[in-house]
Design an enzyme around this catalytic site. Structure first.
Site, PDB file in Angstrom:
ATOM      1  N   GLY A  56       0.844  -1.185   0.000  1.00 37.81           N
ATOM      2  CA  GLY A  56       0.000   0.000   0.000  1.00 37.81           C
ATOM      3  C   GLY A  56       0.877   1.231   0.000  1.00 37.81           C
ATOM      4  CD  GLU A  57       2.526   6.001   0.122  1.00 40.66           C
ATOM      5  OE1 GLU A  57       3.540   6.139   0.845  1.00 40.66           O
ATOM      6  OE2 GLU A  57       2.581   5.870  -1.124  1.00 40.66           O
ATOM      7  CB  SER A  58       5.297   2.936   3.697  1.00 39.81           C
ATOM      8  OG  SER A  58       5.988   3.950   2.983  1.00 39.81           O
ATOM      9  CB  CYS A  88       5.084  -3.747  -1.264  1.00 36.60           C
ATOM     10  SG  CYS A  88       5.366  -2.420  -2.456  1.00 36.60           S
ATOM     11  NE  ARG A 117       8.015   6.211   0.942  1.00 35.02           N
ATOM     12  CZ  ARG A 117       7.676   7.280   0.227  1.00 35.02           C
ATOM     13  NH1 ARG A 117       8.542   8.251  -0.010  1.00 35.02           N
ATOM     14  NH2 ARG A 117       6.459   7.379  -0.266  1.00 35.02           N
ATOM     15  CB  ILE A 146       3.053  -2.793  -7.690  1.00 36.10           C
ATOM     16  CG1 ILE A 146       2.589  -4.024  -8.473  1.00 36.10           C
ATOM     17  CG2 ILE A 146       2.176  -1.579  -8.014  1.00 36.10           C
ATOM     18  CD1 ILE A 146       1.208  -4.503  -8.084  1.00 36.10           C
ATOM     19  NE  ARG A 147       4.108   4.444  -6.314  1.00 35.26           N
ATOM     20  CZ  ARG A 147       3.512   4.936  -5.222  1.00 35.26           C
ATOM     21  NH1 ARG A 147       2.326   4.480  -4.868  1.00 35.26           N
ATOM     22  NH2 ARG A 147       4.094   5.856  -4.501  1.00 35.26           N
ATOM     23  CG  HIS A 183       2.584  -6.671  -4.184  1.00 34.69           C
ATOM     24  ND1 HIS A 183       1.801  -6.124  -3.193  1.00 34.69           N
ATOM     25  CD2 HIS A 183       3.359  -5.669  -4.653  1.00 34.69           C
ATOM     26  CE1 HIS A 183       2.081  -4.847  -3.067  1.00 34.69           C
ATOM     27  NE2 HIS A 183       3.023  -4.542  -3.934  1.00 34.69           N
ATOM     28  CD  GLU A 185       0.216  -9.176  -1.780  1.00 37.91           C
ATOM     29  OE1 GLU A 185       0.207  -7.958  -1.996  1.00 37.91           O
ATOM     30  OE2 GLU A 185       1.266  -9.817  -1.556  1.00 37.91           O
TER      31      GLU A 185
END
Length: 211
Positions: A56-58, A88, A117, A146-147, A183, A185
């Site tokens: 997600g967004e840390s 991630c 990051r 993904i990023r 990822h 998952e």
């Protein structure tokens, strides 16, 4: 409940559900026989034997963890030996040091690594590759980035599990902690979750015997 009954019921595993792809992790863990709950508050964390921190967004996860009063209980659980797997953004949350962090960003810490990051650029620069990970068997792991972050350096307490062809570390473990830049998952690759659940079961069994 005895140790045998606990094992038959499946390990109690939480997924940090402040932001990110927590539902995907919960689905995988349930498929593997875990008793899964979503964790947003300290009392929910206290009810599980292991935790997954999703992608997600840390920066958002950090702010929400502090706002919900979860940051310190999470740090305490990590220090006490709770098995935690971060993917991630979850890897960033577990790292002792972040490069390219935003002002005021904090981590939970525990992994003796330095993580950068968004090391692979923007979302449209996401990619997939196969990784050799001997700890998970001979068959390569198909990994989606993904990023994603990258582990810039690994301290003496941590152990790399996987590297890209250029030598950059993208999976690492240390004691009760496990982190991946990618990822599993979302690809149907369950071996990292199985690896994590083995740790949860081992710790639960040990605590039952000693309790």
């Amino acid at each position: 409940m005895g140790a045998g009954e606990a094992a038959s019921a499946g390990p109690r595993v939480g997924v940090l559900a402040l932001q990110g792809d927590f539902r995907e992790h919960a689905h995988v863990l349930a498929r593997l026989g875990a008793h899964v709950s979503l964790v947003r508050r300290p009392e929910e964390l206290a009810a599980v034997d292991g935790l997954v921190i999703p992608g997600g967004e840390s920066t958002v996860m950090d702010k929400l963890a502090r706002a919900y009063g979860l940051a310190e209980p999470l740090r305490a659980a990590i220090a006490a030996g709770m098995p935690v797997y971060g993917t991630c953004a979850g890897l960033i949350m577990l790292a002792d040091t972040i490069l390219d962090a935003i002002a005021g960003q904090q981590t939970l810490g525990g992994l003796d690594v330095v993580v950068r990051r968004n090391a692979f650029g923007s979302q449209n620069q996401s990619f997939e590759t196969d990784l050799d990970i001997p700890a998970l068997g001979a068959e390569p792991v198909h990994a989606v980035f993904i990023r994603g972050p990258v582990v810039e350096s690994v301290g003496p307490r941590a152990t790399p599990l996987a590297t890209l062809a250029d030598g950059r570390v993208v999976a690492v473990e240390q004691g009760n902690l496990l982190g991946t830049s990618f990822h599993p998952e979302i690809t149907g690759e369950y071996r990292f979750h199985e690896y994590f659940l083995d740790r949860v079961r081992s710790r639960s069994l040990s605590r039952s015997r000693n309790g």
